[in-house]
Structures are given as structure tokens and as C-alpha cells.
Design an enzyme around this catalytic site. Sequence first.
Site, short mmCIF file in Angstrom:
data_model
loop_
_atom_site.label_atom_id
_atom_site.label_comp_id
_atom_site.label_asym_id
_atom_site.label_seq_id
_atom_site.Cartn_x
_atom_site.Cartn_y
_atom_site.Cartn_z
N THR A 183 0.88 -1.18 0.00
CA THR A 183 0.00 0.00 0.00
C THR A 183 0.91 1.22 0.00
OG1 THR A 183 -1.86 -1.00 1.12
CG2 THR A 183 -1.50 1.33 1.58
N ARG A 211 -14.95 -6.34 0.57
CA ARG A 211 -14.19 -5.81 1.72
C ARG A 211 -13.52 -4.46 1.38
NH1 ARG A 211 -8.62 -4.31 2.99
NH2 ARG A 211 -8.34 -4.59 5.22
N GLY A 213 -10.94 -1.42 2.93
CA GLY A 213 -9.91 -1.25 3.95
C GLY A 213 -9.82 0.16 4.49
N ASP A 214 -8.89 0.33 5.42
CA ASP A 214 -8.68 1.64 6.05
C ASP A 214 -8.22 2.70 5.06
OD1 ASP A 214 -6.29 0.01 5.90
OD2 ASP A 214 -5.28 1.63 6.99
N THR A 234 -0.30 2.04 7.02
CA THR A 234 -0.28 0.83 6.21
C THR A 234 -0.13 -0.39 7.11
OG1 THR A 234 0.85 -0.41 4.48
CG2 THR A 234 2.22 1.09 5.77
N GLY A 235 -0.85 -1.43 6.77
CA GLY A 235 -0.84 -2.64 7.60
C GLY A 235 -2.23 -3.24 7.59
N GLY A 237 -5.68 -3.39 7.86
CA GLY A 237 -6.64 -2.29 7.87
C GLY A 237 -7.73 -2.37 8.93
N1 ASP Z 1 -4.09 -1.16 5.00
C1 ASP Z 1 -4.39 -1.87 3.78
C2 ASP Z 1 -5.73 -2.56 3.94
O1 ASP Z 1 -5.99 -3.12 4.98
C3 ASP Z 1 -3.35 -2.88 3.42
C4 ASP Z 1 -1.91 -2.49 3.60
O2 ASP Z 1 -1.61 -1.39 4.05
O3 ASP Z 1 -1.03 -3.28 3.29
O4 ASP Z 1 -6.48 -2.57 3.00
#
Ligand code: ASP
Length: 321
Positions: A183, A211, A213-214, A234-235, A237
Amino acid sequence: MANRNFTLVIHGGAGAILKSKMTPELEQQYRDGLQQALAAGFDILKKGGIAVDAVQRAINIMEDSPLFNAGKGAVFTHEGKHEQDACIMDGRTLECGSVAGIRRIKRPINLARLVMDKSPHVLLGGEGAETFAVEHGFELVDDDYFHTERRRQQLQVAIEKEAAKDDPSGDNQFLSEDTRHGTVGAVALDRDGNLAAATSSGGMTNKRFGRIGDSALIGAGTYANNKTCAVSTTGHGEYFMRTVLAYDLSALMEYSGLSLRDAADKVVNGTFTELGGTGGLIALDAEGNIAMPFNCEGMYRGWQSHDKGPTVAIYKDDNSE
Ligand code: ASP
């Protein structure tokens, strides 16, 4: 007086990024990709451009690269398609725009920007967002544009793990580490002292049921306010959404008077980590202070200001601010 601390910070995703699993060639490609994004965005700030343009430009470069999980390199959904999320926020006015679950836009952050600039709304989803894009002259691309072999293999692995019930927790934990990196996000402070933040993402490999995400949600994955800071996360979400993490960081600065660094460490290492969230963030305040905490092995990141950098880093023990 013009602000001399103009600064750009970017990320290209966080997770189980281990040196042992990386080839020197791939690592170099990531470092080059980050450098290019940083250079393009920083050039706008250097020439007196606005923070919102700088974050958008830096993100466009990463969206065009197959390396990052945004635009061209977006991960596959369970059905073998691509559904992307993006959002952008202007810290000067608190105006923002975001898109969720869009399928045929090459550079999702540009559509988020369009929502901010040209619609009375904040968040547009799916087909409606694409109709809005077309009405404003955006080109739609076929799903094939986003196909990359590396991401296809990641989907295969995720589906196999799922079939083997390699996930005793039953909540698709395996999605959270190996199969989602890349991301992209950016935060900037311009010469006029304005902050902006933006994030663009293909989400998580093997996601389904629409789905979101954040990265589509203002306050969870992205936030910017000139009074406090600009943030992009990032991570995993779901955990950023449950902790409204980007806004929480800003609120800790606004209401509790915490410094950027203390607030950033607190939100990443507090409830987010306690709940089981993995990932990190980049953040920048109006003085040009930078924070880039993460609680996993690595985060692709880079930063540049009038007197620092350009620097890019990947692992925990890489150059850090
Ligand atoms: N945060 C993103 C999500 O959950 C994914 C990511 O940052 O790798 O969609």
C-alpha cells in the site's frame, strides 16, 4: 514568511519484510521506486507547489509501478479481480475525498482527488465512483491492466493456505502478513505551511465480499490537519479502522498536547498492537518533524526536506529518523 521546512515523507507498505526473503535485485528495485516517488513529489514542494499536489504526485509514481500494492501492482481479490481504495486530505481546509472498491481506474488517488475537488461528497464507492470518474473525463482500464504474475502467485498461496485451513484462528490471519505489502502513502508540508496526506491501496490479497480497507477511510488510514499533523497508515486495515488510528494521532496532539513522535508511538504501540494489529504509519507535523513507527519487520519508506535526505529505508535497523 515562506516556510523553509517543506518536507515529504512516503511509504510503500509495511509487514513481514525480511532481508532473508529479499533478493538484492528486488531490494534495489524497491529502493529505486521509492527514490523516484520521493523525487517527483519533492520537486513540487521545492518549486513552491502545494502539499496536496506533492502527495498525489508521489503516489502516482508508485501506482504506476508493479512493485507496490496500488494501481498497476494491486493485489488480487478472491475472485481474481482488483478492487482499490484511496483517499486524500488537505490539512488547510479539512477537505477530503476518497474512493472504495473501484475496479477500473489506473491511478485511484486521482479519483479521490476529483471527489475532493469536484463533488459535494467525501466518499464514493464502486460503480458510482467510476461513473463519476467517466463524467469527468477519466479513462477506464480493463482488469488485465492490473495483472502481475507476482500478485497472482500470492493469491494462489493465500487460497491454498485457506483450503489447508492453515489459519487456526479462523479469521484469515494469514492475510495480514505475507500477502499484503505495498500500500502506498505520502504526507507533505509545503512552503506555505500547509499539510496534506494521501493513501492508495489494492487492499488485502484474497479479500472478498466487497471488503473495504482503512485506505478508503478518512480518520482510519489517512488524516491531515494544519493544527496537528498529516498521517498515512499501512498494515492490517481492520485494526486501523477499529482504533480510528490516524485521527487518534491527530487528536492526541490537539487535545493532549503530545508531540508528533510521542503521539505516533502511542497509537502504534497502544491499543492497535494490543488488539493484534500489525503495520505502521508515516506522520509529519507543521514544523517538519517526522515520525515513522511500525510494529512489524519492515516498512518501505522515504523522506526528504530542505536539509534532510533524500533517504529511503526498508528494515527496522535501516537509517531511521
Ligand atoms: N491497509 C491496507 C488494507 O488493509 C493494506 C496495507 O496497508 O497493506 O487494506
